[in-house]
Design a protein around this motif. Structure first.
Motif, PDB file in Angstrom:
ATOM      1  N   SER A   6       0.803  -1.232   0.000  1.00 24.45           N
ATOM      2  CA  SER A   6       0.000   0.000   0.000  1.00 24.45           C
ATOM      3  C   SER A   6       0.835   1.281   0.000  1.00 24.45           C
ATOM      4  O   SER A   6       2.016   1.261   0.300  1.00 24.45           O
ATOM      5  N   TRP A   7       0.163   2.376  -0.318  1.00 21.86           N
ATOM      6  CA  TRP A   7       0.708   3.735  -0.256  1.00 21.86           C
ATOM      7  C   TRP A   7       1.856   3.955  -1.242  1.00 21.86           C
ATOM      8  O   TRP A   7       2.728   4.782  -1.001  1.00 21.86           O
TER       9      TRP A   7
ATOM     10  N   CYS B  56       2.615   7.755  -2.410  1.00 21.52           N
ATOM     11  CA  CYS B  56       1.659   8.686  -1.809  1.00 21.52           C
ATOM     12  C   CYS B  56       2.329  10.030  -1.541  1.00 21.52           C
ATOM     13  O   CYS B  56       3.515  10.111  -1.255  1.00 21.52           O
TER      14      CYS B  56
ATOM     15  N   TYR C  38      -3.370  -1.048  -1.704  1.00 21.78           N
ATOM     16  CA  TYR C  38      -4.291   0.068  -1.469  1.00 21.78           C
ATOM     17  C   TYR C  38      -3.587   1.424  -1.533  1.00 21.78           C
ATOM     18  O   TYR C  38      -2.394   1.530  -1.348  1.00 21.78           O
ATOM     19  N   TYR C  39      -4.386   2.457  -1.741  1.00 20.11           N
ATOM     20  CA  TYR C  39      -3.959   3.859  -1.584  1.00 20.11           C
ATOM     21  C   TYR C  39      -2.762   4.269  -2.444  1.00 20.11           C
ATOM     22  O   TYR C  39      -1.876   4.966  -1.981  1.00 20.11           O
TER      23      TYR C  39
ATOM     24  N   SER D 282      -2.014   8.362  -2.868  1.00 23.28           N
ATOM     25  CA  SER D 282      -2.997   9.055  -2.041  1.00 23.28           C
ATOM     26  C   SER D 282      -2.321  10.004  -1.060  1.00 23.28           C
ATOM     27  O   SER D 282      -1.127  10.258  -1.141  1.00 23.28           O
TER      28      SER D 282
ATOM     29  N   ARG E   9      -2.875  10.041   6.031  1.00 26.40           N
ATOM     30  CA  ARG E   9      -4.149   9.985   6.752  1.00 26.40           C
ATOM     31  C   ARG E   9      -4.565  11.364   7.262  1.00 26.40           C
ATOM     32  O   ARG E   9      -3.786  12.010   7.966  1.00 26.40           O
TER      33      ARG E   9
ATOM     34  N   GLY F 267      -3.290  14.593  -1.710  1.00 28.69           N
ATOM     35  CA  GLY F 267      -2.386  13.453  -1.888  1.00 28.69           C
ATOM     36  C   GLY F 267      -1.315  13.770  -2.904  1.00 28.69           C
ATOM     37  O   GLY F 267      -0.647  14.788  -2.814  1.00 28.69           O
TER      38      GLY F 267
ATOM     39  N   TYR G 263      -9.085   2.499  -3.260  1.00 28.06           N
ATOM     40  CA  TYR G 263      -8.701   3.893  -2.950  1.00 28.06           C
ATOM     41  C   TYR G 263      -7.506   4.390  -3.765  1.00 28.06           C
ATOM     42  O   TYR G 263      -6.673   5.127  -3.263  1.00 28.06           O
TER      43      TYR G 263
ATOM     44  N   GLU H 132      -6.551   8.491  -3.918  1.00 29.51           N
ATOM     45  CA  GLU H 132      -7.395   9.182  -2.937  1.00 29.51           C
ATOM     46  C   GLU H 132      -6.841  10.586  -2.642  1.00 29.51           C
ATOM     47  O   GLU H 132      -5.642  10.740  -2.424  1.00 29.51           O
ATOM     48  N   HIS H 133      -7.695  11.603  -2.665  1.00 30.03           N
ATOM     49  CA  HIS H 133      -7.287  12.991  -2.406  1.00 30.03           C
ATOM     50  C   HIS H 133      -6.168  13.485  -3.339  1.00 30.03           C
ATOM     51  O   HIS H 133      -5.401  14.370  -2.982  1.00 30.03           O
TER      52      HIS H 133
ATOM     53  N   ASN I 241     -10.821  13.173  -4.973  1.00 27.31           N
ATOM     54  CA  ASN I 241      -9.670  13.802  -5.620  1.00 27.31           C
ATOM     55  C   ASN I 241     -10.007  15.201  -6.128  1.00 27.31           C
ATOM     56  O   ASN I 241     -11.153  15.575  -6.298  1.00 27.31           O
TER      57      ASN I 241
END
Lengths: 252, 574
Positions: A115-116, A119, A134-135, A138, A141, A146, A161, A164-165, A185
């Protein structure tokens, strides 16, 4: 050109936090100096040489430095965090937060990424020849922005996700993605060549193109004619209306 | 660890409670108290002529309880490093635990950082009684500081019923019971009646708008609780967050509320009313379009009134987290700003909301809000009426206090900030025309001395013989510095005390934590005649049986939650 090869001596169970492993930090350093660079391991710091066999060829600036991981580093996190130049090649799977907040340079992963991935990336490029978790791209948290720039290419599938953002930059996924890609986003472009579920929810701005099938298209989008991108005509949706968004969602 | 005797030599003492204005003298400490003299064997601290004050006292801060909702809504706050040395992640040391955060730091960081600013006492501004256990659990983990908290009564069913049924004695008994149940220090009223109205998705629009289903008005709740407060002879007056907070034009409601309290006769030698974070309640205009400062009108009233105190709620530019029992305000905030929103219903007692936001000097509204806090501080002549606060972290984190002090002490510093404002903002404020600059003496009043009287804690906020040996020494030679010009130096000195002493222990030295003793928790046990108490208990028994999700016996905060309690007993005048 400086090439640094890192081979993990023994698979580790406790994760290594390798945010010091960047071309910026390795450039111009000798084998001994690189071995002495500290990484977090559990609640303490250890020299990199405790875990990796290090081989160094040449000595050069960051943009001409390449770091090559031989084999899986699936419990090594934050590789290439904040890097601004040079290249990292990972010939195996990699743990979370690879390329976190990178500002430039390139990371190529010939394996899967946890994940991430990328990011809060600002610039540079990540190419993943495998599946992502995931993510991808992004935000941290709680943060409202992102990925801001650069490009992530995933030659495989990604899980939930994605982007995300996201506020800028580009993500391309050649395979399928999971739930809620492009959630919240606010800029940037996401292209998904495969399938997606509930894309672009609460999107405020940016472009999302989905070439495959969509499951559970959200009702909070206004259809607004068609749009042609690279010779292909898509149905154009604008939203997310719930968030007062002006994002563009293009689907087949 | 406790040193029995300390002599602070060459302290440039600024102690408004004794009228001492930056005079160089020695301070003697024995067993945690200020004394006349000490023996030859006393440990000597050479203050070398530096500015010395009593420990700071933040009488309105959100530091335990609701702040935790802020923490889990803003995990990103943990990594904010906006104020060097007083924010962001810091690894544990031999003396300190790990620290994170800015607006919503972890509990340990709250203790350390207040101490670094020279503060030694805080008052948590809102304890929902039902969740009081949580507040005390956080208190337990806030090191160094002495703590107290104000319990929320303003939208409480039992309170409103007693007000409606004109049962002032039972109401007083209920307040006494509530303070005991929550181990609170005083009565907090937030948007009286509004918390209950919010349960129905509504708000009250002013002092005379009845609360749905209770047939009482905010004015009646305020007066009823004030009467109960005085009947119980509580050490603090009612602490009021006015109705209509955060709305253009609300300065009228604020002045009306203040006027209403002119008829309240305090039974203790202190104010009859404390109005909190007045910045948020001193808005003129009819909408956000024609929004402008209402500070001159409010200050004008305050200058002619002697029955009340207030605090500023100064805004600091940058990220903040609003947290209040004023549920409807938080809903409005989140909608207007498209921000994250948390909402809680405290059963029969109140509402609550948390919304993170960011104040920007580019927004004319935020710029005017920033100006209003300072205008209030400068336009109100008597500093003994003013407590300095940012309503931390509503207006901004307390770690910005040193920055905010320079706004009050230096017109040049203000000009610097104001030069970044647009014309629209400048037209809506009066600040650019104000050249008053506060002295260290006036600053000491607003940050420690007035709190002593306001909370009836004579041992706090001053350096009289017999007072607690809570002392802050700042790296400022008052005769050599012109705070108007050298505001950066002032800020730096207040950001890390040369020494902070808590009960005679050196807790901060050169801006670094030296020791982390456990502070006290003050709470008020008000005496009520037994017959009134038992009659009141019959009524609350019904409330617990019919409505509460917890039983009465499980509701009370037990002794074990207060490891270092100080029980303040009051006699009551029934």
């Amino acid at each position: 050109m400086q090439v640094v090869k890192l081979s993990l001596n023994k698979a580790n169970k406790i994760p290594i936090e390798a945010d010091t492993v960047t071309p910026d930090n390795f450039a111009g350093k000798t084998k001994e100096e690189i071995e002495a660079i500290l990484v977090w391991y559990g609640n303490g710091q250890c020299p990199l040489g405790d875990f990796f066999t290090v081989e160094v060829e040449g000595s050069d600036s960051a943009e001409n430095t390449k770091i090559v991981f031989e084999g899986n580093v699936s419990r090594v996190k934050r590789i290439g965090q904040g890097m601004s130049a040079g290249e990292i090649e990972i010939n195996g799977n990699v743990d979370m937060h690879c390329g976190f907040a990178m500002k430039g340079g390139k990371i190529v992963i010939n394996g899967d990424a946890d994940s991430w991935l990328g990011c809060e990336m600002k610039d540079g490029e990540i190419i993943l020849n495998g599946n992502a978790s995931y993510y991808v791209g992004s935000g941290y948290r709680g943060e409202s922005c992102g990925m801001r720039g650069g490009k992530i290419t995933i030659n495989g599938n990604a899980r939930d996700y994605l982007g995300e953002h996201m506020c800028g930059g580009e993500i391309l996924v050649t395979g399928n993605v999971g739930l809620l890609p492009a959630i919240s986003n606010n800029g940037g472009t996401i292209v998904i060549e495969g399938n997606a579920t509930m894309p672009a929810s609460e999107m405020k701005n940016g472009t999302v193109i989905i070439k495959g099938e969509i499951s559970d298209m959200l009702p909070s989008y206004k259809e607004d004619g068609t749009e042609e991108v690279e010779g292909v005509t898509y149905r154009k949706f604008v939203g997310d209306v719930n968030a007062g968004g002006k994002g563009m969602l293009l689907i087949k | 660890m406790r040193m029995s005797e300390i002599l602070i030599k060459n302290a440039n003492v600024c102690d408004p409670a004794q009228g001492i204005n930056c005079e160089t003298m020695d301070l003697c400490i024995r067993d945690g108290k200020i004394v006349e003299s000490v023996s030859e064997s006393a440990e000597v601290i050479d203050a070398a002529g530096r500015l010395t004050m009593a420990g700071g006292f933040d009488g309105h801060t959100h530091s335990a309880g609701k702040i935790n909702v802020g923490r889990f809504m803003n995990p990103n706050d943990a990594r904010r490093t906006l104020v060097p040395g007083l924010s962001g992640p810091e690894a544990r040391t031999e003396k300190t635990r790990a620290q994170v955060g800015y607006n919503t730091p972890n509990t340990y960081a709250i203790g350390y950082r207040y101490a670094k600013l020279g503060y030694t006492t805080i008052c948590e501004a809102a304890i929902p009684m039902l969740a009081a256990r949580h507040t005390h659990e956080e208190f337990k983990e806030i090191p160094i500081l002495d703590k107290m908290g104000l319990s929320l009564f303003g939208s409480n069913w039992q309170v409103m019923e007693y007000v409606r049924d004109k049962e002032p004695e039972k109401l007083a008994a209920y307040v006494a019971w509530g303070l005991k149940a929550s181990r609170g220090y005083g009565v907090k009223i937030v948007n009286a009646g509004g918390g209950e109205a919010w349960g129905w998705g509504k708000n009250v629009s002013g002092l005379y708008d009845p609360v749905p289903n209770f047939d009482v008005t905010p004015a009646e709740i305020l007066m009823g609780l004030a009467e109960a407060n005085e009947k119980l002879q509580l050490p603090h007056s009612v602490h009021v967050h006015c109705n209509n907070l955060g709305k253009p034009g609300n300065y009228e409601t604020t002045i009306e509320t203040m006027k209403m309290f002119e008829k309240v006769k305090p039974t203790v030698d202190r104010q009859a009313l404390h109005v909190t974070h007045v910045q948020f309640n001193a808005y003129a205009g009819t909408s956000w379009r024609d929004f402008e400062t209402g500070a001159p009108m409010v200050a004008d009233y305050l200058n002619g009134a002697n029955h009340l105190t207030f605090d500023l709620g100064q805004v600091i530019f940058g990220p903040a987290v609003t947290m209040t029992a004023d549920g409807p305000v938080e809903y409005a905030n989140s909608r207007m700003l498209h921000e994250k929103w948390s909402n809680q219903d405290i059963e029969l007692e109140d509402a609550s909301g948390v919304v993170p936001l960011s104040y920007s000097p580019k927004s004319f509204i935020n710029a005017v809000q920033w100006a209003i806090g300072i205008e209030l501080a400068l336009l109100v002549e008597d500093p003994w009426k003013i407590m300095f606060t940012t309503d931390s972290p509503n207006g901004g984190s307390f770690v910005n206090y040193p920055e905010a002090f320079t706004y009050l002490m230096s017109a040049k510093k203000r000009e610097q900030v104001i030069s970044g404002f647009g014309k629209m903002a400048l037209d809506r404020m009066v600040l650019p025309g104000l050249d008053r600059e506060l002295s260290f003496y006036e600053l000491a009043i607003m940050t420690r001395s007035m709190q002593s009287k306001m909370y009836s804690r004579p041992e706090k906020g001053n350096l009289k013989v017999g007072s607690d040996a809570d002392v802050a020494i700042y790296d400022i030679i008052t005769s050599d510095i012109d705070p108007s010009v050298e505001h950066e130096k002032v800020k730096q000195a207040f950001s890390g005390a040369a020494y902070t002493l808590k009960d005679g222990n050196i807790v901060v030295k050169d801006g670094k934590i030296e020791a982390t003793p456990m502070g006290r928790t003050y709470w008020v046990n008000a005496k009520v005649p037994a017959d009134i108490d038992s009659a009141m208990n019959k009524d609350t028994d019904i409330k617990f049986k019919k409505y509460y999700t917890v039983s009465k016996s499980n509701y009370m905060v037990e002794d074990s939650y207060l490891p270092n309690p100080v029980e303040i007993r009051t006699e009551g005048a029934f």
